[in-house]
Design a protein around this motif. Structure first.
Motif, PDB file in Angstrom:
ATOM      1  N   ASP A  38      -0.119  -2.423  -4.924  1.00  0.00           N
ATOM      2  CA  ASP A  38      -1.430  -3.112  -4.907  1.00  0.00           C
ATOM      3  C   ASP A  38      -2.529  -2.097  -4.611  1.00  0.00           C
ATOM      4  N   TYR A  39      -2.206  -1.166  -3.694  1.00  0.00           N
ATOM      5  CA  TYR A  39      -3.182  -0.124  -3.340  1.00  0.00           C
ATOM      6  C   TYR A  39      -2.482   1.236  -3.334  1.00  0.00           C
ATOM      7  N   PHE A  40      -3.227   2.243  -3.725  1.00  0.00           N
ATOM      8  CA  PHE A  40      -2.712   3.617  -3.717  1.00  0.00           C
ATOM      9  C   PHE A  40      -3.723   4.449  -2.945  1.00  0.00           C
ATOM     10  N   VAL A  41      -3.301   5.017  -1.823  1.00  0.00           N
ATOM     11  CA  VAL A  41      -4.215   5.778  -0.970  1.00  0.00           C
ATOM     12  C   VAL A  41      -4.088   7.268  -1.272  1.00  0.00           C
ATOM     13  N   ILE A  42      -5.235   7.877  -1.620  1.00  0.00           N
ATOM     14  CA  ILE A  42      -5.237   9.315  -1.912  1.00  0.00           C
ATOM     15  C   ILE A  42      -6.166  10.027  -0.932  1.00  0.00           C
ATOM     16  N   ASP A  43      -5.938  11.327  -0.807  1.00  0.00           N
ATOM     17  CA  ASP A  43      -6.747  12.100   0.135  1.00  0.00           C
ATOM     18  C   ASP A  43      -8.154  12.336  -0.431  1.00  0.00           C
ATOM     19  N   GLU A  44      -9.093  12.553   0.460  1.00  0.00           N
ATOM     20  CA  GLU A  44     -10.492  12.794   0.041  1.00  0.00           C
ATOM     21  C   GLU A  44     -10.579  13.964  -0.948  1.00  0.00           C
TER      22      GLU A  44
ATOM     23  N   VAL B 278       0.855  -1.192   0.000  1.00  0.00           N
ATOM     24  CA  VAL B 278       0.000   0.000   0.000  1.00  0.00           C
ATOM     25  C   VAL B 278       0.887   1.237   0.000  1.00  0.00           C
ATOM     26  N   LEU B 279       0.654   2.138  -0.947  1.00  0.00           N
ATOM     27  CA  LEU B 279       1.435   3.385  -0.976  1.00  0.00           C
ATOM     28  C   LEU B 279       0.507   4.563  -0.702  1.00  0.00           C
ATOM     29  N   VAL B 280       0.896   5.393   0.236  1.00  0.00           N
ATOM     30  CA  VAL B 280       0.100   6.582   0.573  1.00  0.00           C
ATOM     31  C   VAL B 280       0.697   7.787  -0.147  1.00  0.00           C
ATOM     32  N   SER B 281      -0.160   8.486  -0.899  1.00  0.00           N
ATOM     33  CA  SER B 281       0.332   9.606  -1.694  1.00  0.00           C
ATOM     34  C   SER B 281       0.892  10.729  -0.821  1.00  0.00           C
ATOM     35  N   PRO B 282       2.101  11.222  -1.180  1.00  0.00           N
ATOM     36  CA  PRO B 282       2.666  12.358  -0.442  1.00  0.00           C
ATOM     37  C   PRO B 282       2.166  13.701  -0.979  1.00  0.00           C
TER      38      PRO B 282
ATOM     39  N   ALA C 186      -6.839   4.682 -11.234  1.00  0.00           N
ATOM     40  CA  ALA C 186      -7.208   3.253 -11.373  1.00  0.00           C
ATOM     41  C   ALA C 186      -6.874   2.753 -12.773  1.00  0.00           C
ATOM     42  N   SER C 187      -6.902   3.666 -13.764  1.00  0.00           N
ATOM     43  CA  SER C 187      -6.586   3.241 -15.142  1.00  0.00           C
ATOM     44  C   SER C 187      -5.120   2.815 -15.273  1.00  0.00           C
ATOM     45  N   LEU C 188      -4.302   3.123 -14.262  1.00  0.00           N
ATOM     46  CA  LEU C 188      -2.895   2.684 -14.275  1.00  0.00           C
ATOM     47  C   LEU C 188      -2.771   1.245 -13.775  1.00  0.00           C
ATOM     48  N   GLY C 189      -3.942   0.691 -13.343  1.00  0.00           N
ATOM     49  CA  GLY C 189      -3.916  -0.699 -12.862  1.00  0.00           C
ATOM     50  C   GLY C 189      -3.700  -0.804 -11.366  1.00  0.00           C
ATOM     51  N   VAL C 190      -3.985   0.323 -10.660  1.00  0.00           N
ATOM     52  CA  VAL C 190      -3.794   0.316  -9.198  1.00  0.00           C
ATOM     53  C   VAL C 190      -5.157   0.406  -8.524  1.00  0.00           C
ATOM     54  N   GLU C 191      -5.328  -0.332  -7.440  1.00  0.00           N
ATOM     55  CA  GLU C 191      -6.555  -0.215  -6.648  1.00  0.00           C
ATOM     56  C   GLU C 191      -6.456   1.080  -5.846  1.00  0.00           C
ATOM     57  N   VAL C 192      -7.403   1.989  -6.027  1.00  0.00           N
ATOM     58  CA  VAL C 192      -7.344   3.284  -5.340  1.00  0.00           C
ATOM     59  C   VAL C 192      -8.223   3.253  -4.095  1.00  0.00           C
ATOM     60  N   ALA C 193      -7.696   3.774  -2.988  1.00  0.00           N
ATOM     61  CA  ALA C 193      -8.489   3.914  -1.766  1.00  0.00           C
ATOM     62  C   ALA C 193      -8.451   5.376  -1.361  1.00  0.00           C
ATOM     63  N   ILE C 194      -9.559   5.848  -0.817  1.00  0.00           N
ATOM     64  CA  ILE C 194      -9.685   7.268  -0.490  1.00  0.00           C
ATOM     65  C   ILE C 194      -9.858   7.421   1.026  1.00  0.00           C
ATOM     66  N   ALA C 195      -9.033   8.296   1.619  1.00  0.00           N
ATOM     67  CA  ALA C 195      -9.099   8.496   3.082  1.00  0.00           C
ATOM     68  C   ALA C 195      -8.570   9.885   3.416  1.00  0.00           C
ATOM     69  N   PRO C 196      -8.837  10.351   4.656  1.00  0.00           N
ATOM     70  CA  PRO C 196      -8.185  11.592   5.093  1.00  0.00           C
ATOM     71  C   PRO C 196      -6.701  11.270   5.308  1.00  0.00           C
ATOM     72  N   THR C 197      -5.812  11.851   4.490  1.00  0.00           N
ATOM     73  CA  THR C 197      -4.383  11.475   4.607  1.00  0.00           C
ATOM     74  C   THR C 197      -3.542  12.580   5.226  1.00  0.00           C
TER      75      THR C 197
END
Ligand code: FO1
Length: 319
Positions: A272-278, A228-232, A288-299
């Motif tokens: 596998d997962y890419f976490v982006i801010d709300e 899981v990678l959290v976007s900086p 997601a079109s890059l083939g990554v599962e995107v998850a959305i959260a307060p980051t």
């Protein structure tokens, strides 16, 4: 909050990474968090070996970090720097009196033949840190910043020049002779981790040096543990540091999509997962079109509770 019982591997560099590492240390059972630390920022200064990203993790995980500066120790004094100033010595890199003890001790240990792994373990134990902090490798790897005005050692770019030069690229001197931290590679071979987390660190100068050690990113990719990678980057900005400015100068979109594109281009199938801010939810489809599962959260982690909340979100994502 029930502690997460399984082992977690986190990759971290710089201040942003250490924040999520602290959140993970709070929610994972004691001793089950392993942090793979960037050492590309390390340099020799005033005759001392300085390991900034390791020290940021040591001080943050032990609750001793200077939260205002983001580096060094809280409640610091600066008598040595003041005395050095009177001697017209190099004081552009600020070394507090108590922080200096860490650099003096580490340098003496290295000179006596101790490894960076052993030194880091000893420091973590002395600071009563339950988590395991692993330097990414034993060998010296030095990040060089290429700019329009020429090449700069990382700390010269980051501190002395205050990130002002426009960057054209990066290189990691010595990386081809480096081997990934042997303890972490053994744990990965044993499938010891349930989750691998790339903390919201600068992709270019905090995460790439770790991933580009020969054998590192492919071993992480081949692990059964989801990564899981959290976007900086949040709403087109880096929460701290020069990541957004670097992306702009490199012609990379200064968005969470630009971050995902960087990793997917360099390390296919790693994420596998890419976490982006709300606030970046509208980018989810494109990413997601890059083939990554995107998850959305307060980051954005403004306090300890928000660090724990993001850490719990990341672990629940995989759980
Ligand atoms: N960063 C600065 O911007 N100015 C400083 O004077 C400075 C001193 C310093 C001393 C010890 C240490 O462990 C880190 C220090 N940093 C300073 C941060 C350092 O440049 C790191 O490389 C950054 O944290 C980026 O990873």
């Amino acid at each position: 909050m029930k502690a997460f019982q399984e082992s977690v591997l986190a990759l971290s560099g710089g201040v942003g990474g250490a924040k999520l590492a602290l959140g993970l240390a709070d929610v994972v059972a004691p001793g089950q968090l392993h942090v793979l630390a960037n050492t590309g920022d390390d340099f020799r200064h005033l005759g001392l070996h300085i390991s900034p990203d390791i020290d940021t993790l040591l001080y943050t995980l032990s609750g001793k970090a200077n939260e205002v500066l983001g580096w060094g120790l809280a409640n610091e004094t600066w008598n040595v720097m003041d005395a050095l100033e009177r001697l017209r010595g190099d004081t552009w890199f600020r070394l507090g009196d108590n922080d200096l003890a860490t650099h003096l001790w580490r340098t003496a240990q290295l000179d006596e033949g101790a490894s960076l792994l052993q030194i880091t373990d000893t420091l973590a134990r002395q600071l009563s840190i339950a988590s395991h902090i692993h330097p990414m490798c034993e060998e010296r790897v030095s990040t060089t910043v290429h700019s329009e005005g020429g090449d700069l050692a990382f700390q010269h770019y980051f501190v002395r020049e205050q990130c002002k030069p426009a960057v054209t690229g990066f290189s990691f001197e010595g990386i081809n002779q480096a081997s990934p931290n042997s303890n972490v590679m053994a744990l990965l071979a044993d499938e010891a981790f349930s989750t691998i987390v790339v903390c919201p660190s600068n992709p270019f100068v905090s995460v790439d040096p770790i991933l580009q050690i020969p054998g590192m990113w492919t071993t992480l990719r081949d692990s059964a543990a989801p990564l899981v990678l959290v976007s900086p980057i949040v709403s087109g900005m880096a929460l701290k540091g020069p990541a957004a400015k670097m992306m702009l100068e490199l012609g990379v979109p200064v968005t969470a999509f630009g971050v995902a594109q960087h990793y997917c281009d360099l390390y296919p199938d790693l994420l596998d997962y890419f976490v982006i801010d709300e606030s970046d939810a509208t980018l989810a489809t494109e990413i997601a079109s890059l083939g990554v599962e995107v998850a959305i959260a307060p980051t954005v982690m403004k306090n300890r509770n928000e660090k724990q909340r993001l850490a719990q979100f990341v672990l629940d994502l995989v759980g």
